[in-house]
Scaffold this motif. Sequence first.
Motif, PDB file in Angstrom:
ATOM      1  N   GLN A  40       0.852  -1.235   0.004  1.00  0.00           N
ATOM      2  CA  GLN A  40      -0.237   0.097  -0.117  1.00  0.00           C
ATOM      3  C   GLN A  40       0.950   1.254   0.037  1.00  0.00           C
ATOM      4  OE1 GLN A  40      -0.835  -2.568   1.901  1.00  0.00           O
ATOM      5  NE2 GLN A  40      -2.634  -2.960   2.039  1.00  0.00           N
ATOM      6  N   ILE A  41       1.987   1.118   0.720  1.00  0.00           N
ATOM      7  CA  ILE A  41       2.980   2.479   0.794  1.00  0.00           C
ATOM      8  C   ILE A  41       3.520   2.505  -0.382  1.00  0.00           C
ATOM      9  CG2 ILE A  41       4.776   3.626   2.081  1.00  0.00           C
ATOM     10  CD1 ILE A  41       4.178   1.871   4.505  1.00  0.00           C
ATOM     11  N   ILE A  42       3.959   1.565  -1.154  1.00  0.00           N
ATOM     12  CA  ILE A  42       4.553   1.632  -2.451  1.00  0.00           C
ATOM     13  C   ILE A  42       3.581   2.263  -3.450  1.00  0.00           C
ATOM     14  CG2 ILE A  42       5.876   0.258  -4.335  1.00  0.00           C
ATOM     15  CD1 ILE A  42       6.955  -1.607  -2.326  1.00  0.00           C
ATOM     16  N   ALA A  43       2.485   1.818  -3.356  1.00  0.00           N
ATOM     17  CA  ALA A  43       1.311   2.263  -4.403  1.00  0.00           C
ATOM     18  C   ALA A  43       1.142   3.381  -4.249  1.00  0.00           C
ATOM     19  CB  ALA A  43      -0.014   1.205  -4.189  1.00  0.00           C
ATOM     20  N   ARG A  44       1.089   3.847  -2.829  1.00  0.00           N
ATOM     21  CA  ARG A  44       0.677   5.348  -2.693  1.00  0.00           C
ATOM     22  C   ARG A  44       1.608   6.117  -3.088  1.00  0.00           C
ATOM     23  NH1 ARG A  44       0.190   5.704   3.484  1.00  0.00           N
ATOM     24  NH2 ARG A  44      -1.173   4.070   2.989  1.00  0.00           N
ATOM     25  N   LEU A  45       2.849   5.793  -3.007  1.00  0.00           N
ATOM     26  CA  LEU A  45       3.986   6.523  -3.535  1.00  0.00           C
ATOM     27  C   LEU A  45       3.901   6.945  -5.157  1.00  0.00           C
ATOM     28  CD1 LEU A  45       6.898   8.238  -3.117  1.00  0.00           C
ATOM     29  CD2 LEU A  45       7.972   5.804  -3.477  1.00  0.00           C
ATOM     30  N   ILE A  46       3.667   5.830  -5.836  1.00  0.00           N
ATOM     31  CA  ILE A  46       3.517   5.736  -7.181  1.00  0.00           C
ATOM     32  C   ILE A  46       2.336   6.611  -7.521  1.00  0.00           C
ATOM     33  CG2 ILE A  46       3.331   4.455  -9.492  1.00  0.00           C
ATOM     34  CD1 ILE A  46       4.799   2.266  -8.018  1.00  0.00           C
ATOM     35  N   SER A  47       1.331   6.298  -6.781  1.00  0.00           N
ATOM     36  CA  SER A  47      -0.022   6.991  -7.390  1.00  0.00           C
ATOM     37  C   SER A  47       0.060   8.456  -7.158  1.00  0.00           C
ATOM     38  CB  SER A  47      -1.176   6.671  -6.411  1.00  0.00           C
ATOM     39  OG  SER A  47      -1.224   5.226  -6.866  1.00  0.00           O
ATOM     40  N   SER A  48       1.141   9.022  -6.226  1.00  0.00           N
ATOM     41  CA  SER A  48       1.127  10.340  -5.907  1.00  0.00           C
ATOM     42  C   SER A  48       1.614  10.983  -7.077  1.00  0.00           C
ATOM     43  CB  SER A  48       2.039  10.612  -4.806  1.00  0.00           C
ATOM     44  OG  SER A  48       3.405  10.313  -4.914  1.00  0.00           O
ATOM     45  N   ASP A  49       2.400  10.408  -8.160  1.00  0.00           N
ATOM     46  CA  ASP A  49       2.761  11.083  -9.445  1.00  0.00           C
ATOM     47  C   ASP A  49       2.064  10.524 -10.514  1.00  0.00           C
ATOM     48  OD1 ASP A  49       4.047  11.335 -11.783  1.00  0.00           O
ATOM     49  OD2 ASP A  49       6.082  11.388 -10.742  1.00  0.00           O
ATOM     50  N   GLN A  50       1.019  11.346 -11.034  1.00  0.00           N
ATOM     51  CA  GLN A  50       0.013  10.941 -11.919  1.00  0.00           C
ATOM     52  C   GLN A  50       0.604  10.315 -13.195  1.00  0.00           C
ATOM     53  OE1 GLN A  50      -2.742  14.063 -12.481  1.00  0.00           O
ATOM     54  NE2 GLN A  50      -3.697  13.859 -10.390  1.00  0.00           N
ATOM     55  N   ILE A  51       1.728  11.044 -13.579  1.00  0.00           N
ATOM     56  CA  ILE A  51       2.425  10.786 -14.941  1.00  0.00           C
ATOM     57  C   ILE A  51       3.041   9.397 -14.807  1.00  0.00           C
ATOM     58  CG2 ILE A  51       4.105  11.300 -16.668  1.00  0.00           C
ATOM     59  CD1 ILE A  51       3.488  14.286 -15.891  1.00  0.00           C
ATOM     60  N   LEU A  52       3.731   9.334 -13.661  1.00  0.00           N
ATOM     61  CA  LEU A  52       4.357   8.126 -13.623  1.00  0.00           C
ATOM     62  C   LEU A  52       3.119   6.744 -13.545  1.00  0.00           C
ATOM     63  CD1 LEU A  52       7.037   6.912 -13.237  1.00  0.00           C
ATOM     64  CD2 LEU A  52       6.824   7.057 -10.590  1.00  0.00           C
ATOM     65  N   SER A  53       2.282   6.977 -12.605  1.00  0.00           N
ATOM     66  CA  SER A  53       1.070   6.155 -12.556  1.00  0.00           C
ATOM     67  C   SER A  53       0.374   5.647 -13.873  1.00  0.00           C
ATOM     68  CB  SER A  53      -0.245   6.634 -11.745  1.00  0.00           C
ATOM     69  OG  SER A  53       0.332   7.152 -10.568  1.00  0.00           O
ATOM     70  N   ALA A  54       0.126   6.825 -14.839  1.00  0.00           N
ATOM     71  CA  ALA A  54      -0.313   6.500 -16.189  1.00  0.00           C
ATOM     72  C   ALA A  54       0.932   5.674 -16.783  1.00  0.00           C
ATOM     73  CB  ALA A  54      -0.446   7.962 -16.779  1.00  0.00           C
ATOM     74  N   LYS A  55       2.130   5.943 -16.715  1.00  0.00           N
ATOM     75  CA  LYS A  55       3.138   5.195 -17.803  1.00  0.00           C
ATOM     76  C   LYS A  55       2.869   3.566 -17.028  1.00  0.00           C
ATOM     77  CE  LYS A  55       6.289   8.871 -18.281  1.00  0.00           C
ATOM     78  NZ  LYS A  55       7.607   9.334 -17.773  1.00  0.00           N
ATOM     79  N   VAL A  56       2.825   3.483 -15.863  1.00  0.00           N
ATOM     80  CA  VAL A  56       2.850   2.092 -15.385  1.00  0.00           C
ATOM     81  C   VAL A  56       1.553   1.327 -15.778  1.00  0.00           C
ATOM     82  CG1 VAL A  56       2.549   0.562 -13.211  1.00  0.00           C
ATOM     83  CG2 VAL A  56       4.237   2.451 -13.380  1.00  0.00           C
ATOM     84  N   LEU A  57       0.449   2.034 -15.548  1.00  0.00           N
ATOM     85  CA  LEU A  57      -0.624   1.226 -15.920  1.00  0.00           C
ATOM     86  C   LEU A  57      -0.679   1.210 -17.528  1.00  0.00           C
ATOM     87  CD1 LEU A  57      -3.405   3.284 -13.652  1.00  0.00           C
ATOM     88  CD2 LEU A  57      -2.440   1.072 -13.403  1.00  0.00           C
ATOM     89  N   LYS A  58      -0.306   2.132 -18.414  1.00  0.00           N
ATOM     90  CA  LYS A  58      -0.159   1.883 -19.853  1.00  0.00           C
ATOM     91  C   LYS A  58       0.517   0.518 -20.019  1.00  0.00           C
ATOM     92  CE  LYS A  58       2.505   4.582 -22.207  1.00  0.00           C
ATOM     93  NZ  LYS A  58       2.869   5.701 -22.989  1.00  0.00           N
TER      94      LYS A  58
END
Lengths: 287, 111
Positions: A40-58
Motif C-alpha cells: 500500500q505504501i509503495i502504491a501510494r508513492l507511485i500514485s502520488s505521481d500521476q504521470i508515472l502512474s499513467a505510464k505504469v498502467l499503460k
Amino acid sequence: MQTKREEINRMVQDVKSLPALPGIVVKLRALAESDAASLQIIARLISSDQILSAKVLKLVNSPFYGFPGRVSTVSNALILLGVNVVKALVLSSSIFDLMEENVVGLWEHSLGAGVAANIITKRLALPDGEEISTAALLHDIGKVIIKIKLKEEAERIRLKVDGGEVSIREAEKEVLDVDHAEIGGWLGKTWCLPEKLIEPIACHHDPVRSVTYADRTAVVHLSDILIKASGFGYSGDDLVPRIQEAAWKKLNLSDHVLREIVDEIEDKLIEVKNFSLEIQSSHEGKV
Amino acid sequence: MQNIPLILAAPGMTLAKAVMRPDSESRMPICGAGTALTELLIERLDQMGIASVLVEGHPVLIEGEKTPEAEIKALDHRFRQVCEDPLMIRLKEIYKDRLIRLSEEWHANEA
C-alpha cells in the motif's frame, strides 16, 4: 589507458549521466528494498505521481501482459505483477519514453518479445510469467543507451550493419568492444534491478552463460528470435539469430507446440501493432 | 484474418475476434467473434470509438501492405544466415506454412 569497454561501463554506472529519472524513483528504490514497506505504501508513492502512474498502467494494460480485465489502479498492478516488475517498469519508464518516441522499431520489437515471452511461459507453465515478460520487454534496453548516449558510435554500428552481412551485435562488439546485452546488464545493476531480471537481459544472446535463471533466459532468448523471425518491429538488423541448443533443450518444446506458440504470437502481434500505432498517434498529437 | 481500420469495414464481413468496449474498465465485449457486420453495427462501433476490427479472411487490400508472396521472400531473406541449421529450417517452415495459409485466404478473396 581506459578501454572503450571500461569507459562505457563507467558511464552506465553513473546514474547522473543517464536520462533523468523521476525523483520518486530514489524513494521507491529505498522503499522496495525495505522489508517493512507494504504494497500500500509503495502504491501510494507511485500514485502520488500521476504521470508515472499513467505510464505504469499503460504498460500493464498493454497487450503483452494479456490480463483479461483492465488493471485500473497501481495497487492492483502491484498485486498482479509484484513489486519487482513494477519497480523495473518505473525505473525504465524514462528511457522507455525515449524509445517510444525515437526508436519506434525497437519499441515494437521489445513489446513483441514481451508478448512472446508471456505466451511461452504460459505454455510451459513457468512461474513468475510477468517477471519473465518484463525481462523480455527490457532485453534490448542496452541498445537504447547506445543510441542516446553514444550517438557517434551508434552511427558507425548502423553503417556496419547496413554495409554487409553483419549483425548489430557483431557490429557493436567491433565498435564498442561490448554488446547491448552486457550494457543492459550493467544498467540493470546500476538501477538495482533484481538479478532475475538482469541475468536474462545480459545473457539473452548467449543463454548458456545464464546459470541461476537459465529457464527465464532461455525464454527471453527464444522470444527475441521468434519476433525477429516474424519481422515484427526492427531491432537494428534483419538477421534471425540461431537458437542456442542449450536453450532449446532447456525449454524442451516439440515442433507441434512451437507451431502453436508461433500462431498464438502472430495473432497477438496484430493487437500489439494497434497498441503501437495508438502510442505513436498520441505522440504526434503532442507535437 | 485481417486487421482493418473501421472506415474500411463493410457489411457482410465477419468478425474474427470479439470487439471490446474501449471505455470500460472490465473490457465488456460489444459483439463476439463470428458476428457478421451490418451498416448499423459499423455505425454503432464508430460511435463507440472503435478504430479497427479483426475480420475473417483478407477482404481489403491496404496500400503499402505486402502480399504474402513478398512476405515469404522477406522471410527467406531474414533466415539467410541460418539456412543450414536443422532447427532453424524447421522454424522457418512454421512461419512459411502460416504465410502460405494467408496467401490462400488472400487469393480466395481475390477470386
